[in-house]
Design a protein around this motif. Sequence first.
Motif, short mmCIF file in Angstrom:
data_model
loop_
_atom_site.label_atom_id
_atom_site.label_comp_id
_atom_site.label_asym_id
_atom_site.label_seq_id
_atom_site.Cartn_x
_atom_site.Cartn_y
_atom_site.Cartn_z
N THR A 130 0.83 -1.14 0.02
CA THR A 130 -0.12 0.06 -0.10
C THR A 130 0.95 1.30 -0.06
O THR A 130 0.57 1.98 -0.86
N ARG A 131 1.77 1.35 0.78
CA ARG A 131 3.05 2.36 0.80
C ARG A 131 3.70 2.55 -0.38
O ARG A 131 3.63 3.75 -1.12
N MET A 132 3.92 1.41 -1.16
CA MET A 132 4.32 1.65 -2.36
C MET A 132 3.52 2.26 -3.48
O MET A 132 3.87 2.77 -4.29
N LEU A 133 2.39 1.75 -3.35
CA LEU A 133 1.29 2.26 -4.39
C LEU A 133 1.04 3.32 -4.30
O LEU A 133 0.72 4.46 -5.09
N ILE A 134 0.81 4.20 -2.90
CA ILE A 134 0.64 5.44 -2.71
C ILE A 134 1.86 6.44 -3.15
O ILE A 134 1.60 7.36 -3.99
N ILE A 135 3.10 5.86 -2.85
CA ILE A 135 4.35 6.65 -3.42
C ILE A 135 4.07 6.45 -4.97
O ILE A 135 4.53 7.65 -5.70
N ALA A 136 3.99 5.56 -5.55
CA ALA A 136 3.86 5.47 -7.04
C ALA A 136 2.74 6.31 -7.59
O ALA A 136 2.83 7.15 -8.55
N LEU A 137 1.66 6.42 -7.27
CA LEU A 137 0.50 7.18 -7.43
C LEU A 137 0.48 8.72 -7.39
O LEU A 137 0.48 9.59 -7.94
N SER A 138 1.87 9.07 -6.25
CA SER A 138 2.06 10.66 -6.05
C SER A 138 2.87 10.92 -7.12
O SER A 138 2.86 12.33 -7.31
N LEU A 139 3.43 10.20 -8.07
CA LEU A 139 4.23 10.56 -9.18
C LEU A 139 3.18 11.40 -10.41
O LEU A 139 3.64 12.15 -11.06
N PHE A 140 2.08 11.11 -10.24
CA PHE A 140 0.91 12.05 -11.24
C PHE A 140 0.66 13.26 -10.69
O PHE A 140 -0.35 14.00 -11.26
N GLU B 67 1.28 16.76 -10.17
CA GLU B 67 2.08 17.85 -11.10
C GLU B 67 2.75 18.88 -10.52
O GLU B 67 3.85 19.13 -10.59
N ASN B 68 1.86 19.50 -9.30
CA ASN B 68 2.63 20.52 -8.40
C ASN B 68 3.81 19.95 -7.70
O ASN B 68 3.55 18.96 -6.78
N SER B 69 4.95 20.39 -7.67
CA SER B 69 6.13 19.65 -6.85
C SER B 69 5.86 19.88 -5.46
O SER B 69 6.47 18.96 -4.82
N ILE B 70 5.71 21.27 -5.09
CA ILE B 70 5.38 21.34 -3.65
C ILE B 70 4.61 20.25 -2.92
O ILE B 70 4.82 19.79 -1.99
N LEU B 71 3.29 20.04 -3.62
CA LEU B 71 2.28 19.31 -3.17
C LEU B 71 2.69 17.97 -3.19
O LEU B 71 2.32 17.26 -2.34
N LYS B 72 3.48 17.72 -4.35
CA LYS B 72 3.97 15.99 -4.33
C LYS B 72 4.75 15.62 -3.02
O LYS B 72 4.61 14.72 -2.53
N TYR B 73 5.76 16.61 -3.03
CA TYR B 73 6.76 16.46 -1.81
C TYR B 73 6.38 16.34 -0.48
O TYR B 73 6.71 15.73 0.22
N SER B 74 5.32 17.29 -0.41
CA SER B 74 4.76 17.54 1.14
C SER B 74 3.71 16.25 1.32
O SER B 74 3.95 15.64 2.38
N PHE B 75 3.06 15.80 0.15
CA PHE B 75 2.27 14.66 0.40
C PHE B 75 3.14 13.33 0.62
O PHE B 75 2.64 12.67 1.72
N LEU B 76 4.10 13.21 -0.02
CA LEU B 76 5.00 12.17 0.31
C LEU B 76 5.95 12.29 1.65
O LEU B 76 5.84 11.11 2.40
N ASN B 77 6.22 13.19 2.08
CA ASN B 77 6.42 13.62 3.57
C ASN B 77 5.53 13.11 4.48
O ASN B 77 5.93 12.31 5.36
N LEU B 78 4.34 13.56 4.21
CA LEU B 78 3.31 13.35 5.28
C LEU B 78 2.92 11.61 5.11
O LEU B 78 2.87 11.11 6.23
N VAL B 79 3.02 11.04 3.87
CA VAL B 79 2.64 9.47 4.24
C VAL B 79 3.74 8.86 4.61
O VAL B 79 3.51 8.01 5.28
N CYS B 80 5.03 9.40 4.26
CA CYS B 80 6.20 8.57 5.18
C CYS B 80 6.24 8.65 6.57
O CYS B 80 6.52 7.77 7.30
N ILE B 81 5.72 9.94 7.27
CA ILE B 81 5.72 10.21 8.50
C ILE B 81 4.47 9.36 9.30
O ILE B 81 4.78 8.71 10.02
#
Length: 135
Positions: A16-26, A28-42
């Motif tokens: 599930t974690r890998m799927l969420i990280i893979a889906l975050s590639l779509f 487009e906004n870089s700040i939103l993408k990396y902030s989302f990845l940060n939140l998911v990892c936390i």
Amino acid sequence: YNSQGQAVHWESVIMTRMLIIALSLFIENSILKYSFLNLVCIIFLLHHFFIQPYKYRSANFMEAISLFFLIIVANINTAKACFITMGIIPSGPLKIVLNLLSFAEMSIALLCVFGVLLVNIFPQKLFSKIPKIHF
């Protein structure tokens, strides 16, 4: 949990974690993408700390360290994405800071590679004294 107190379906959490990280590639906004990845990892790091899914402390420790490094990398990329999104070309001391962040990111990648090698070569000697974390 099974009779030994281990999480039996932890692979599904990892997938599930890998799927969420893979889906975050779509995103487009870089700040939103990396902030989302940060939140998911936390969230997954906190979940890992509370569940302690693996039988061996070394496996729990390495999973926690890898999630912690993912959080650091996400924070570094969020900082870079802020400048890219705003169209600012860093110069002077700011450029030096961003270069240091890039160097830190590469160092973390190398540290992870060497960490995996050490754990596979000396697993018992490295992790025999690490206490299990209980919450």
